[in-house]
Design a protein around this motif. Structure first.
Motif, PDB file in Angstrom:
ATOM      1  N   PRO A 152       0.810  -1.229   0.000  1.00  0.00           N
ATOM      2  CA  PRO A 152       0.000   0.000   0.000  1.00  0.00           C
ATOM      3  C   PRO A 152       0.839   1.273   0.000  1.00  0.00           C
ATOM      4  CG  PRO A 152      -0.064  -1.062   2.148  1.00  0.00           C
ATOM      5  CD  PRO A 152       0.589  -2.036   1.220  1.00  0.00           C
ATOM      6  N   TYR A 153       2.114   1.162   0.424  1.00  0.00           N
ATOM      7  CA  TYR A 153       2.987   2.340   0.443  1.00  0.00           C
ATOM      8  C   TYR A 153       3.399   2.779  -0.956  1.00  0.00           C
ATOM      9  CZ  TYR A 153       3.381   1.971   5.493  1.00  0.00           C
ATOM     10  OH  TYR A 153       3.103   1.950   6.834  1.00  0.00           O
ATOM     11  N   ALA A 154       3.108   1.972  -1.953  1.00  0.00           N
ATOM     12  CA  ALA A 154       3.382   2.372  -3.329  1.00  0.00           C
ATOM     13  C   ALA A 154       2.323   3.337  -3.847  1.00  0.00           C
ATOM     14  CB  ALA A 154       3.440   1.138  -4.230  1.00  0.00           C
ATOM     15  N   TYR A 155       1.219   3.466  -3.109  1.00  0.00           N
ATOM     16  CA  TYR A 155       0.103   4.302  -3.567  1.00  0.00           C
ATOM     17  C   TYR A 155      -0.106   5.533  -2.696  1.00  0.00           C
ATOM     18  CZ  TYR A 155      -0.775  -0.036  -6.058  1.00  0.00           C
ATOM     19  OH  TYR A 155      -0.629  -1.154  -6.843  1.00  0.00           O
ATOM     20  N   VAL A 156       0.050   5.373  -1.380  1.00  0.00           N
ATOM     21  CA  VAL A 156      -0.071   6.512  -0.464  1.00  0.00           C
ATOM     22  C   VAL A 156       1.033   6.397   0.582  1.00  0.00           C
ATOM     23  CG1 VAL A 156      -2.545   6.899  -0.786  1.00  0.00           C
ATOM     24  CG2 VAL A 156      -1.761   5.287   0.967  1.00  0.00           C
ATOM     25  N   ARG A 157       1.419   7.534   1.143  1.00  0.00           N
ATOM     26  CA  ARG A 157       2.539   7.538   2.087  1.00  0.00           C
ATOM     27  C   ARG A 157       2.143   7.114   3.494  1.00  0.00           C
ATOM     28  NH1 ARG A 157       3.595  12.658  -0.637  1.00  0.00           N
ATOM     29  NH2 ARG A 157       3.329  13.883   1.271  1.00  0.00           N
ATOM     30  N   HIS A 158       0.844   7.195   3.806  1.00  0.00           N
ATOM     31  CA  HIS A 158       0.380   6.844   5.150  1.00  0.00           C
ATOM     32  C   HIS A 158      -0.848   5.929   5.067  1.00  0.00           C
ATOM     33  CE1 HIS A 158       3.015   9.803   7.123  1.00  0.00           C
ATOM     34  NE2 HIS A 158       2.735  10.575   6.089  1.00  0.00           N
ATOM     35  N   PRO A 159      -0.682   4.707   4.544  1.00  0.00           N
ATOM     36  CA  PRO A 159      -1.854   3.821   4.420  1.00  0.00           C
ATOM     37  C   PRO A 159      -2.461   3.438   5.765  1.00  0.00           C
ATOM     38  CG  PRO A 159       0.191   2.632   3.965  1.00  0.00           C
ATOM     39  CD  PRO A 159       0.545   4.085   4.034  1.00  0.00           C
ATOM     40  N   MET A 160      -1.653   3.395   6.829  1.00  0.00           N
ATOM     41  CA  MET A 160      -2.209   3.062   8.138  1.00  0.00           C
ATOM     42  C   MET A 160      -3.197   4.139   8.582  1.00  0.00           C
ATOM     43  SD  MET A 160      -0.283   1.685  11.552  1.00  0.00           S
ATOM     44  CE  MET A 160       0.806   3.094  11.731  1.00  0.00           C
ATOM     45  N   TYR A 161      -2.877   5.386   8.362  1.00  0.00           N
ATOM     46  CA  TYR A 161      -3.799   6.464   8.698  1.00  0.00           C
ATOM     47  C   TYR A 161      -5.023   6.426   7.782  1.00  0.00           C
ATOM     48  CZ  TYR A 161       0.095   8.561  11.339  1.00  0.00           C
ATOM     49  OH  TYR A 161       1.122   8.793  12.223  1.00  0.00           O
ATOM     50  N   ALA A 162      -4.795   6.099   6.521  1.00  0.00           N
ATOM     51  CA  ALA A 162      -5.911   6.047   5.574  1.00  0.00           C
ATOM     52  C   ALA A 162      -6.945   5.008   6.014  1.00  0.00           C
ATOM     53  CB  ALA A 162      -5.390   5.718   4.175  1.00  0.00           C
ATOM     54  N   TRP A 163      -6.475   3.823   6.395  1.00  0.00           N
ATOM     55  CA  TRP A 163      -7.400   2.794   6.855  1.00  0.00           C
ATOM     56  C   TRP A 163      -7.963   3.139   8.226  1.00  0.00           C
ATOM     57  CZ3 TRP A 163      -9.514   0.221   3.330  1.00  0.00           C
ATOM     58  CH2 TRP A 163      -8.816  -0.217   2.210  1.00  0.00           C
ATOM     59  N   ALA A 164      -7.230   3.899   9.011  1.00  0.00           N
ATOM     60  CA  ALA A 164      -7.754   4.336  10.310  1.00  0.00           C
ATOM     61  C   ALA A 164      -8.976   5.224  10.136  1.00  0.00           C
ATOM     62  CB  ALA A 164      -6.676   5.080  11.088  1.00  0.00           C
ATOM     63  N   ILE A 165      -9.026   5.981   9.043  1.00  0.00           N
ATOM     64  CA  ILE A 165     -10.194   6.828   8.782  1.00  0.00           C
ATOM     65  C   ILE A 165     -11.438   5.963   8.622  1.00  0.00           C
ATOM     66  CG2 ILE A 165     -11.242   8.430   7.143  1.00  0.00           C
ATOM     67  CD1 ILE A 165      -8.417   9.488   6.570  1.00  0.00           C
ATOM     68  N   LEU A 166     -11.301   4.853   7.879  1.00  0.00           N
ATOM     69  CA  LEU A 166     -12.439   3.943   7.716  1.00  0.00           C
ATOM     70  C   LEU A 166     -12.860   3.369   9.062  1.00  0.00           C
ATOM     71  CD1 LEU A 166     -14.338   2.526   5.738  1.00  0.00           C
ATOM     72  CD2 LEU A 166     -12.630   0.705   5.511  1.00  0.00           C
ATOM     73  N   PHE A 167     -11.878   3.039   9.894  1.00  0.00           N
ATOM     74  CA  PHE A 167     -12.186   2.548  11.242  1.00  0.00           C
ATOM     75  C   PHE A 167     -12.938   3.603  12.054  1.00  0.00           C
ATOM     76  CE2 PHE A 167     -11.260   2.167  15.728  1.00  0.00           C
ATOM     77  CZ  PHE A 167     -11.474   0.828  15.981  1.00  0.00           C
ATOM     78  N   LEU A 168     -12.471   4.842  11.990  1.00  0.00           N
ATOM     79  CA  LEU A 168     -13.109   5.918  12.747  1.00  0.00           C
ATOM     80  C   LEU A 168     -14.540   6.167  12.277  1.00  0.00           C
ATOM     81  CD1 LEU A 168     -10.138   8.461  12.951  1.00  0.00           C
ATOM     82  CD2 LEU A 168     -11.009   6.989  14.789  1.00  0.00           C
ATOM     83  N   LEU A 169     -14.806   5.938  11.020  1.00  0.00           N
ATOM     84  CA  LEU A 169     -16.174   6.065  10.506  1.00  0.00           C
ATOM     85  C   LEU A 169     -17.044   4.895  10.968  1.00  0.00           C
ATOM     86  CD1 LEU A 169     -15.427   7.219   6.848  1.00  0.00           C
ATOM     87  CD2 LEU A 169     -16.571   8.575   8.612  1.00  0.00           C
TER      88      LEU A 169
END
Length: 225
Positions: A152-169
């Motif tokens: 996932p780091y080939a597409y965005v620099r912070h994939p852990m934060y990106a998926w955390a947004i889905l968790f927060l929703l």
């Protein structure tokens, strides 16, 4: 390591349960029980996988949220996160159960369950690609810290934060709190602020990160930010 994982998971769930049910004023809250069960099952699943495939990362993730080598700004940020997290749980307990301010359709709660599931499964792909994905911002020189740019780091620099947004929703949806959902943009802003400060540190201290950031343009969502 597994024993430590189980103990910390149980303590974490007990703490969240105490805050949620204390704010709700009742144990009769199916959404909260479902959330705690899902978090416990998924957390142990990811943890056991890490114990087998990357015990050094699991040790990092089981460590304190205040650590040696962590910048003062991130220590302050983590304290703020702890306070905000507890406040968010209290708000959702008051909203969804004690005062019944929100009335959420069960189908949205199912969406919340699925969002949490997808985010946690995706987190495993993040940990597979980045053995340095600690919960705190620091350079792990003793572990040969290097730039992660695969998966996932080939597409965005912070994939852990990106998926955390889905968790927060997913979390306020499962708990049945529209007021909790309304707080998510503020939490995302906090994640974005941390990402910017983290990148400043990585560019200054981690060889190759500045070139990586120039190559992978987006932080959280491709073509958005």
């Amino acid at each position: 390591m597994i024993a430590r994982l189980i103990v910390q998971t149980v303590l974490w769930l007990a703490g969240m349960g105490a805050v949620l049910f204390g704010a709700a004023g009742t144990l009769a809250w199916p959404g909260a029980w479902c959330y705690l069960f899902e978090m416990g099952a998924l957390g142990l699943w990811v943890g056991v996988w890490l114990a087998r495939h990357d015990p050094a990362l699991l040790a990092e993730r089981l460590g304190s949220f205040i650590q040696r080598g962590q910048g003062p700004w991130d220590k302050f940020f983590m304290v703020c996160v702890a306070v905000a997290w507890c406040g968010w749980l209290v708000l959702m307990g008051l909203d969804a159960r004690r005062f019944d301010w929100s009335s959420m359709h069960p189908s949205l709660q199912v969406v919340g369950v699925l969002a949490i599931l997808v985010s946690m499964v995706a987190m495993r792909s993040v940990f597979r690609a980045n053995s340095y994905a600690a919960p705190v911002v620091k350079i792990m020189a003793e572990r040969g810290h290097k730039v992660s740019d695969s998966g996932p780091y080939a597409y965005v620099r912070h994939p852990m934060y990106a998926w955390a947004i889905l968790f927060l929703l997913g979390m306020p949806l499962l708990l049945g709190s529209f007021w909790g959902l309304a707080c998510v943009p503020l939490l995302v802003v906090g994640l974005a602020y941390r990402a910017v400060l983290e990148e400043r540190m990585l560019c200054a201290q981690l060889a190759g990160y500045e070139e990586y950031a120039a190559r992978v343009r987006y932080r959280f969502v491709p073509y958005v930010w």
